[in-house]
Design a protein around this motif. Sequence first.
Motif, mmCIF file in Angstrom:
data_model
loop_
_atom_site.group_PDB
_atom_site.id
_atom_site.type_symbol
_atom_site.label_atom_id
_atom_site.label_comp_id
_atom_site.label_asym_id
_atom_site.label_seq_id
_atom_site.Cartn_x
_atom_site.Cartn_y
_atom_site.Cartn_z
ATOM 1 N N VAL A 1 -12.197 -22.543 -35.990
ATOM 2 C CA VAL A 1 -12.192 -21.100 -36.192
ATOM 3 C C VAL A 1 -12.958 -20.801 -37.473
ATOM 4 C CG1 VAL A 1 -10.771 -19.051 -36.475
ATOM 5 C CG2 VAL A 1 -9.942 -20.939 -35.090
ATOM 6 N N PHE A 2 -14.135 -20.211 -37.329
ATOM 7 C CA PHE A 2 -14.988 -19.877 -38.469
ATOM 8 C C PHE A 2 -15.218 -21.085 -39.369
ATOM 9 C CE2 PHE A 2 -12.887 -15.746 -37.498
ATOM 10 C CZ PHE A 2 -14.022 -15.110 -36.997
ATOM 11 N N LEU B 1 -2.071 -21.322 -33.719
ATOM 12 C CA LEU B 1 -2.232 -20.357 -34.805
ATOM 13 C C LEU B 1 -3.463 -19.468 -34.641
ATOM 14 C CD1 LEU B 1 -1.254 -22.468 -37.939
ATOM 15 C CD2 LEU B 1 0.148 -20.868 -36.626
ATOM 16 N N VAL B 2 -4.369 -19.826 -33.759
ATOM 17 C CA VAL B 2 -5.607 -19.064 -33.587
ATOM 18 C C VAL B 2 -5.350 -17.597 -33.243
ATOM 19 C CG1 VAL B 2 -7.703 -18.859 -32.179
ATOM 20 C CG2 VAL B 2 -7.022 -21.078 -33.094
ATOM 21 N N PRO B 3 -4.490 -17.268 -32.253
ATOM 22 C CA PRO B 3 -4.300 -15.849 -31.962
ATOM 23 C C PRO B 3 -3.682 -15.067 -33.125
ATOM 24 C CG PRO B 3 -2.954 -17.200 -30.499
ATOM 25 C CD PRO B 3 -3.761 -18.111 -31.331
ATOM 26 N N CYS C 1 -4.670 -11.032 -37.498
ATOM 27 C CA CYS C 1 -4.880 -10.601 -38.887
ATOM 28 C C CYS C 1 -6.278 -10.015 -39.076
ATOM 29 C CB CYS C 1 -4.671 -11.772 -39.840
ATOM 30 S SG CYS C 1 -2.967 -12.343 -39.910
ATOM 31 N N ILE C 2 -7.256 -10.608 -38.430
ATOM 32 C CA ILE C 2 -8.624 -10.090 -38.512
ATOM 33 C C ILE C 2 -8.724 -8.738 -37.798
ATOM 34 C CG2 ILE C 2 -11.001 -10.496 -37.746
ATOM 35 C CD1 ILE C 2 -10.508 -13.470 -38.258
ATOM 36 N N ALA C 3 -8.063 -8.605 -36.653
ATOM 37 C CA ALA C 3 -8.123 -7.361 -35.872
ATOM 38 C C ALA C 3 -7.485 -6.200 -36.615
ATOM 39 C CB ALA C 3 -7.448 -7.561 -34.520
ATOM 40 N N TRP C 4 -6.668 -6.500 -37.581
ATOM 41 C CA TRP C 4 -6.041 -5.453 -38.373
ATOM 42 C C TRP C 4 -7.097 -4.593 -39.078
ATOM 43 C CZ3 TRP C 4 -1.494 -6.907 -42.108
ATOM 44 C CH2 TRP C 4 -0.804 -5.756 -42.475
#
Length: 184
Positions: free
Chosen positions: A96-97, A105-107, A112-115
Amino acid sequence: VHRLLTHIFVYEDLASLACGAVIIWYFAGSFERNVGTVKHCFLTAAFAILSALLYLLLGRVVLRVLEVADAKGFMPVAFAMLGVSTTRSRMKKALVFGVRAPVVLVPWFMLCIAWFIPHSSLLCNLCGLLLGEAYGLGYCSPLDFPESVGSKLDQVFPFSLLKRIPGLRYIPGSLAERRAFASS
């Protein structure tokens, strides 16, 4: 009542529409390849309705503490699909990045990013993720139907029409047909 399904088509501005388009292309496309077009269409509608119902239920409790944004866009359904994919994944770690992280834990990292995506509802995205993880773990078994039903639905309208549209990629309902389709 119609908003239980149509909220996935509502966007506030061009930026949220662009984020929605990327999410649909990335998450929904890979999910469709895994389950087939018929089941993907059914689960998209089911995830939209159930995440909206869960949002309405939890919104009453959370509204007393925080201000809650309206449910808009495809993101809750995409989070449900991501939740299903990660709970059913055989992989232990994912990239992930550029960082290796446990797949489970990815979703939550993506949530957190979608926030920070404009006009996205954290509560609605959380509802979609919880619903997808519950489905992936087998707690929503009434939403599953056998592959034989999916194969039969492949032959009826509107899915029989979708197969004939040039340039549109239709994924068959049965696993054997999907494997043959993927190898061709």
